[in-house]
Design an enzyme around this catalytic site. Structure first.
Site, PDB file in Angstrom:
ATOM      1  CG  ASP A  80       6.734  -9.193   0.322  1.00 35.49           C
ATOM      2  OD1 ASP A  80       5.908  -9.709   0.902  1.00 35.49           O
ATOM      3  OD2 ASP A  80       6.623  -9.231  -0.909  1.00 35.49           O
ATOM      4  CD  GLU A 102       7.887 -15.484  -1.297  1.00 35.50           C
ATOM      5  OE1 GLU A 102       7.040 -16.094  -1.751  1.00 35.50           O
ATOM      6  OE2 GLU A 102       7.745 -14.495  -0.588  1.00 35.50           O
ATOM      7  CD  GLU A 116       3.986  -5.338   0.439  1.00 33.10           C
ATOM      8  OE1 GLU A 116       3.005  -5.418   1.205  1.00 33.10           O
ATOM      9  OE2 GLU A 116       4.103  -4.358  -0.444  1.00 33.10           O
ATOM     10  CG  HIS A 188      -4.495  -7.481  -0.245  1.00 30.62           C
ATOM     11  ND1 HIS A 188      -4.512  -8.732  -1.396  1.00 30.62           N
ATOM     12  CD2 HIS A 188      -3.534  -7.662   0.402  1.00 30.62           C
ATOM     13  CE1 HIS A 188      -3.442  -9.373  -1.153  1.00 30.62           C
ATOM     14  NE2 HIS A 188      -2.611  -8.686  -0.031  1.00 30.62           N
ATOM     15  NE  ARG A 190       0.393  -0.521   3.706  1.00 28.42           N
ATOM     16  CZ  ARG A 190      -0.334  -0.413   5.019  1.00 28.42           C
ATOM     17  NH1 ARG A 190      -0.812   0.944   5.146  1.00 28.42           N
ATOM     18  NH2 ARG A 190      -0.433  -1.206   5.961  1.00 28.42           N
ATOM     19  CG  HIS A 221      -7.480  -7.440   3.335  1.00 30.45           C
ATOM     20  ND1 HIS A 221      -7.174  -6.371   4.083  1.00 30.45           N
ATOM     21  CD2 HIS A 221      -6.186  -8.116   3.300  1.00 30.45           C
ATOM     22  CE1 HIS A 221      -6.239  -6.778   4.895  1.00 30.45           C
ATOM     23  NE2 HIS A 221      -5.251  -7.499   4.368  1.00 30.45           N
TER      24      HIS A 221
END
Length: 349
Positions: A80, A102, A116, A188, A190, A221
């Site tokens: 994604d 996926e 995503e 991590h 966003r 990250h």
């Protein structure tokens, strides 16, 4: 995608070419080395703290140039990411059939996870073959009007890769006492930048201080929105290890060694249950509800009180722990890559 690449390259009828966008250069290279995969084309697209619009624009132009030069009969991409959405769009513009590995994961909220959810919805509208990991993902696609004939429930290739890796002798590089419990952390995403991530860090600090006999390991990250904040709040705790992102094999070893995993990662939600590890997910929504329904994953969100309460409950209550550590894998049997290859062979035959 490593298991799919290996399966394609082991099929004489197929000429498999691998394109790496290298959106995360340092993470990509060690995985390629581990699985013995060398990209035929490497766009080296990585830029420090790059904005989504700039990334998307550069990807679209460069991927289109690759498609023009290579003239593929089909293109596959997994997941994604912005890369996947852009590949699907570039293939659509050139009328090249695109296979989405996926496919069908949904939260039905375009803002969560961001970006995503939008990436996979857009990619789904442009996909020829929807390789869905579960029956739930298949139902999501049917709900959106996808033809059932274009959906193949394969299981998730992440389980193929996990089982290939976990069967080996692995070392994750930390020398903790054999009888100590370890909590593995990844965070991590966003949408958690800013205030939500501060709550996550406060919760982790509280847990570390309350449980001095428990070791915490957090591979951080490199994005400064994560790294700077994590080090500011968690560095210096005697039982808390902040380290660079682990390579794939050591990370699988860390999951095997962990007692509990606290994460906002989609992949970890699939991998950890297969290894019998309870997962507390730092999100309010998940596109992977199967493990939640089975009781081996629990959503706690980026909320300080919920994270502390649920993690402490698992550390203190053996019955609650056993209820989540059951080794259930609703995401596949390790044969997904073979099913994807067979679908392509059947189509082109």
């Amino acid at each position: 995608m490593a298991p799919v690449i290996l399966a394609l390259r082991g099929t004489p009828e197929i000429d498999c070419r691998v394109l790496a966008t290298a959106q995360h250069r340092h993470i990509l290279d060690q995985v390629l080395t581990f699985f013995g995969t060398t990209p035929d084309i490497d766009l080296d697209i990585m830029r420090p703290n790059q904005a989504l619009a700039q990334l998307t624009a550069r990807l679209l132009v460069e991927i289109d140039q690759v498609l023009e030069r290579e003239q593929p009969d089909a293109v596959l991409a997994q997941g994604d990411t912005t890369t996947v959405m852009t590949v699907a769009l570039a293939c659509f513009y050139r009328r090249i059939p695109f296979g989405h590995v996926e496919a069908g994961l949904r939260t039905w909220d375009l803002q969560n996870p961001f970006p995503e959810e939008a990436n996979r919805v857009i990619a789904g509208r442009l996909t020829r073959w929807h390789f869905a990991p579960t029956e739930g993902s298949r139902r999501n696609l049917l709900k959106e009007g996808v033809d059932d004939a274009d959906i193949v429930v394969t299981g998730n290739t992440v389980i193929d890769a996990l089982l290939m890796t976990a069967s080996r002798e692995l070392d994750f590089g930390f020398d903790f006492p054999a009888d100590s419990r370890m909590v593995l952390v990844t965070a991590h995403r966003r949408e958690n930048f800013g205030a939500p991530f501060l709550e996550v860090c406060r919760a982790l600090r509280t847990l570390a201080l309350r449980n001095p006999d428990v070791q915490f390991v957090y591979p951080v990250h490199p994005n400064p929105n994560v790294k700077d904040v994590a080090h500011a709040h968690l560095a210096g705790l005697s039982n808390f290890t902040l380290c660079e992102p682990l390579e794939y094999a050591p990370f699988v070893a860390a999951m095997k060694r962990a007692y509990i995993i606290i994460s906002d990662s989609g992949g970890v939600q699939e991998e950890a249950p297969a290894l019998g590890k309870p997962v507390l997910v730092l999100r309010d929504e998940t596109e992977r509800p199967e493990a939640v329904e089975q009781g081996v994953v629990k959503l706690v969100g980026p909320h300080e009180d919920a994270i502390v309460s649920e993690a402490q409950h698992l550390l203190d209550d053996p019955e609650a722990y056993r209820a989540m550590a059951r080794g259930i894998s609703p995401y596949g049997d390790g044969m997904a890559a073979g099913r994807i290859v067979q679908t392509l062979l059947k189509h082109f035959a």
